[in-house]
Design a protein around this motif. Structure first.
Motif, PDB file in Angstrom:
ATOM      1  N   THR A  19       0.827  -1.205   0.000  1.00 17.11           N
ATOM      2  CA  THR A  19       0.000   0.000   0.000  1.00 17.11           C
ATOM      3  C   THR A  19       0.866   1.262   0.000  1.00 17.11           C
ATOM      4  OG1 THR A  19      -0.053   0.173   2.410  1.00 17.11           O
ATOM      5  CG2 THR A  19      -1.740  -1.238   1.370  1.00 17.11           C
ATOM      6  N   THR A  21       0.876   3.539   2.236  1.00 16.17           N
ATOM      7  CA  THR A  21       1.398   3.677   3.599  1.00 16.17           C
ATOM      8  C   THR A  21       2.630   2.799   3.786  1.00 16.17           C
ATOM      9  OG1 THR A  21      -0.801   4.185   4.433  1.00 16.17           O
ATOM     10  CG2 THR A  21       0.827   3.449   6.049  1.00 16.17           C
ATOM     11  N   HIS A  22       2.586   1.576   3.230  1.00 21.01           N
ATOM     12  CA  HIS A  22       3.752   0.701   3.297  1.00 21.01           C
ATOM     13  C   HIS A  22       4.969   1.356   2.648  1.00 21.01           C
ATOM     14  CE1 HIS A  22       1.096  -3.106   3.628  1.00 21.01           C
ATOM     15  NE2 HIS A  22       1.597  -2.808   4.815  1.00 21.01           N
ATOM     16  N   GLN A  25       6.391   3.922   5.008  1.00 19.15           N
ATOM     17  CA  GLN A  25       6.993   3.245   6.160  1.00 19.15           C
ATOM     18  C   GLN A  25       8.286   2.521   5.775  1.00 19.15           C
ATOM     19  OE1 GLN A  25       3.554   0.882   7.142  1.00 19.15           O
ATOM     20  NE2 GLN A  25       2.953   2.247   8.817  1.00 19.15           N
ATOM     21  N   GLU A  52       2.442   7.587  -3.000  1.00 13.21           N
ATOM     22  CA  GLU A  52       2.411   7.858  -1.563  1.00 13.21           C
ATOM     23  C   GLU A  52       1.275   8.808  -1.183  1.00 13.21           C
ATOM     24  OE1 GLU A  52       6.342   8.943  -0.230  1.00 13.21           O
ATOM     25  OE2 GLU A  52       7.043   6.871  -0.368  1.00 13.21           O
ATOM     26  N   GLN A  54      -1.580   8.469  -2.412  1.00  3.51           N
ATOM     27  CA  GLN A  54      -2.725   7.604  -2.668  1.00  3.51           C
ATOM     28  C   GLN A  54      -3.447   7.944  -3.959  1.00  3.51           C
ATOM     29  OE1 GLN A  54      -5.095   6.923   0.828  1.00  3.51           O
ATOM     30  NE2 GLN A  54      -3.292   6.680   2.117  1.00  3.51           N
TER      31      GLN A  54
END
Length: 105
Positions: A19, A21-22, A25, A52, A54
């Protein structure tokens, strides 16, 4: 060697599990900037920034990002922060490049 159909299934799984978010991170875990990830994964900075944020990016770009992080030993599962993979002792890590996987664009 995996068949073309199996490669397609594996790509779909990778796309589902990795994702935006992944991505943020994983970059933080590795201490990579967007620019460094761009060089490492051979994906445009603008594509990484859109992902990033989305926004839509090509599946090929998303796969390249996911596979580059996986080559660094990270694993991804929906709903969880990235984790480090456990490799069998004595196995050498292999670098994965964009040419090492099939991409449907």
């Amino acid at each position: 060697m995996a068949s073309l159909a199996m490669n397609h299934v594996l790509e779909r799984i990778a796309l589902f599990q990795f994702t935006p978010t992944h991505c943020v991170q994983a970059r933080a875990m590795l201490g990579w900037s967007v620019e460094q990830l761009s060089r490492e994964a051979e994906v445009a900075v603008a594509d990484i920034q859109r992902f990033e944020a989305q926004q839509d990016v090509a599946d090929a770009a998303r796969l390249a990002l996911a596979y580059r992080f996986e080559a660094q030993g990270l694993v991804f599962f929906p709903g969880f922060a990235p984790g480090r993979s456990v490799r069998a002792q004595g196995m050498a890590g292999e670098s994965v490049g964009r040419g090492d996987f099939a991409m449907a664009e």
